[in-house]
Design a protein around this motif. Sequence first.
Motif, PDB file in Angstrom:
ATOM      1  N   SER A 142       0.810  -1.229   0.000  1.00 53.40           N
ATOM      2  CA  SER A 142       0.000   0.000   0.000  1.00 53.40           C
ATOM      3  C   SER A 142       0.836   1.269   0.000  1.00 53.40           C
ATOM      4  CB  SER A 142      -0.930   0.006   1.225  1.00 53.40           C
ATOM      5  OG  SER A 142      -1.679  -1.181   1.325  1.00 53.40           O
ATOM      6  N   LYS A 143       2.167   1.129   0.082  1.00 50.64           N
ATOM      7  CA  LYS A 143       3.032   2.296   0.250  1.00 50.64           C
ATOM      8  C   LYS A 143       3.073   3.226  -0.957  1.00 50.64           C
ATOM      9  CE  LYS A 143       6.059   0.324   3.787  1.00 50.64           C
ATOM     10  NZ  LYS A 143       7.422  -0.101   4.168  1.00 50.64           N
ATOM     11  N   GLN A 144       2.718   2.718  -2.118  1.00 50.69           N
ATOM     12  CA  GLN A 144       2.766   3.546  -3.322  1.00 50.69           C
ATOM     13  C   GLN A 144       1.398   4.082  -3.734  1.00 50.69           C
ATOM     14  OE1 GLN A 144       5.658   4.571  -4.588  1.00 50.69           O
ATOM     15  NE2 GLN A 144       6.572   3.399  -2.905  1.00 50.69           N
ATOM     16  N   LEU A 145       0.406   3.902  -2.887  1.00 54.70           N
ATOM     17  CA  LEU A 145      -0.917   4.442  -3.200  1.00 54.70           C
ATOM     18  C   LEU A 145      -0.860   5.967  -3.246  1.00 54.70           C
ATOM     19  CD1 LEU A 145      -3.227   2.210  -0.942  1.00 54.70           C
ATOM     20  CD2 LEU A 145      -3.003   2.123  -3.434  1.00 54.70           C
ATOM     21  N   ALA A 146      -1.504   6.537  -4.249  1.00 53.58           N
ATOM     22  CA  ALA A 146      -1.450   7.989  -4.449  1.00 53.58           C
ATOM     23  C   ALA A 146      -1.998   8.751  -3.249  1.00 53.58           C
ATOM     24  CB  ALA A 146      -2.239   8.361  -5.702  1.00 53.58           C
ATOM     25  N   ILE A 147      -3.043   8.224  -2.610  1.00 53.99           N
ATOM     26  CA  ILE A 147      -3.633   8.940  -1.483  1.00 53.99           C
ATOM     27  C   ILE A 147      -2.650   9.040  -0.316  1.00 53.99           C
ATOM     28  CG2 ILE A 147      -6.039   8.447  -2.033  1.00 53.99           C
ATOM     29  CD1 ILE A 147      -5.959   6.135  -0.048  1.00 53.99           C
ATOM     30  N   VAL A 148      -1.781   8.031  -0.167  1.00 58.24           N
ATOM     31  CA  VAL A 148      -0.788   8.064   0.911  1.00 58.24           C
ATOM     32  C   VAL A 148       0.332   9.026   0.556  1.00 58.24           C
ATOM     33  CG1 VAL A 148       0.785   6.689   2.324  1.00 58.24           C
ATOM     34  CG2 VAL A 148      -1.316   5.666   1.460  1.00 58.24           C
ATOM     35  N   LEU A 149       0.821   8.928  -0.658  1.00 57.85           N
ATOM     36  CA  LEU A 149       1.921   9.789  -1.098  1.00 57.85           C
ATOM     37  C   LEU A 149       1.518  11.262  -1.061  1.00 57.85           C
ATOM     38  CD1 LEU A 149       3.178   7.636  -4.116  1.00 57.85           C
ATOM     39  CD2 LEU A 149       4.238   7.838  -1.854  1.00 57.85           C
ATOM     40  N   ASP A 150       0.304  11.545  -1.500  1.00 52.82           N
ATOM     41  CA  ASP A 150      -0.184  12.930  -1.483  1.00 52.82           C
ATOM     42  C   ASP A 150      -0.300  13.455  -0.055  1.00 52.82           C
ATOM     43  OD1 ASP A 150      -0.326  12.856  -4.213  1.00 52.82           O
ATOM     44  OD2 ASP A 150      -2.504  12.611  -4.311  1.00 52.82           O
ATOM     45  N   SER A 151      -0.771  12.593   0.841  1.00 49.33           N
ATOM     46  CA  SER A 151      -0.961  13.005   2.223  1.00 49.33           C
ATOM     47  C   SER A 151       0.363  13.303   2.922  1.00 49.33           C
ATOM     48  CB  SER A 151      -1.724  11.918   2.994  1.00 49.33           C
ATOM     49  OG  SER A 151      -1.948  12.312   4.324  1.00 49.33           O
ATOM     50  N   THR A 152       1.366  12.456   2.707  1.00 52.21           N
ATOM     51  CA  THR A 152       2.667  12.672   3.377  1.00 52.21           C
ATOM     52  C   THR A 152       3.347  13.950   2.903  1.00 52.21           C
ATOM     53  OG1 THR A 152       3.820  11.307   1.728  1.00 52.21           O
ATOM     54  CG2 THR A 152       3.061  10.203   3.740  1.00 52.21           C
ATOM     55  N   GLN A 153       2.991  14.417   1.715  1.00 56.33           N
ATOM     56  CA  GLN A 153       3.633  15.605   1.157  1.00 56.33           C
ATOM     57  C   GLN A 153       2.857  16.899   1.415  1.00 56.33           C
ATOM     58  OE1 GLN A 153       4.240  14.613  -2.992  1.00 56.33           O
ATOM     59  NE2 GLN A 153       5.386  12.758  -2.474  1.00 56.33           N
ATOM     60  N   THR A 154       1.690  16.781   2.055  1.00 57.12           N
ATOM     61  CA  THR A 154       0.893  17.978   2.286  1.00 57.12           C
ATOM     62  C   THR A 154       1.590  18.919   3.268  1.00 57.12           C
ATOM     63  OG1 THR A 154      -1.258  18.839   3.027  1.00 57.12           O
ATOM     64  CG2 THR A 154      -0.417  16.911   4.175  1.00 57.12           C
ATOM     65  N   GLY A 155       1.447  20.209   3.009  1.00 52.68           N
ATOM     66  CA  GLY A 155       2.034  21.204   3.903  1.00 52.68           C
ATOM     67  C   GLY A 155       1.025  21.806   4.863  1.00 52.68           C
ATOM     68  N   GLU A 156      -0.187  21.229   4.883  1.00 50.05           N
ATOM     69  CA  GLU A 156      -1.249  21.783   5.731  1.00 50.05           C
ATOM     70  C   GLU A 156      -0.958  21.633   7.224  1.00 50.05           C
ATOM     71  OE1 GLU A 156      -5.328  21.470   3.080  1.00 50.05           O
ATOM     72  OE2 GLU A 156      -4.878  19.865   4.501  1.00 50.05           O
TER      73      GLU A 156
END
Length: 205
Positions: free
Chosen positions: A147-161
């Motif tokens: 599951s580590k390459q799922l887009a929803i995970v990758l996008d979340s870890t990179q959020t600056g919020e």
Amino acid sequence: MSKRLESKYKINRRLGVNLWGRAKSPVNRREYGPGQHGQRRKGKPSDYSIQLMAKQKLKGYYGNISEKQFRRYYQEAVRRKGDTSENLINLLERRLDAVIYRMKFAITPFAARQFISHGHILVNGRKVNIPSFLVRDGDVIEVREKSKQLAIVLDSTQTGERDVPEYMDVDHRQMKGTFVRGPKFADVPYPVQMEPNLVVEYYSR
């Protein structure tokens, strides 16, 4: 898709605050509540309504937990030694869905709950699919390998919020983190003012 997930921004508008500090929140554009009566002028709130609002904000922040479950957290907080409001926050922050959200493996508490339910998370090497599972100090939480390459995970870890709080240690490259310790209320990075002491007053009436 759950009803709670569909209506998460309605929670924001009903409470009149941007609960999760998200740029997409409709409260950023319309601070009044949803529906035809949302813009009615409101009088001075009673002590009860202030306490109720504090409870609704805290309950809503953690993915709109059911009233029955939230009351159980309060009862457990009362049973434990120490300050009840501090105990309540400590319990809520130990929920696995809250931990996944804090570690930035999911973009919202609702997404974290769904991610766990679908079996993407391991705790100490074992799959856990219960969002309300309570994490202990020193527990290692990680995203399953497939599951580590799922887009929803990758996008979340990179959020600056938001940032990962100090009571967690996270490596986003390995998609793994450690719940170092249970936090104090002052340690928790809420984007809006929370008043757990008023929640305690509400339930102790």
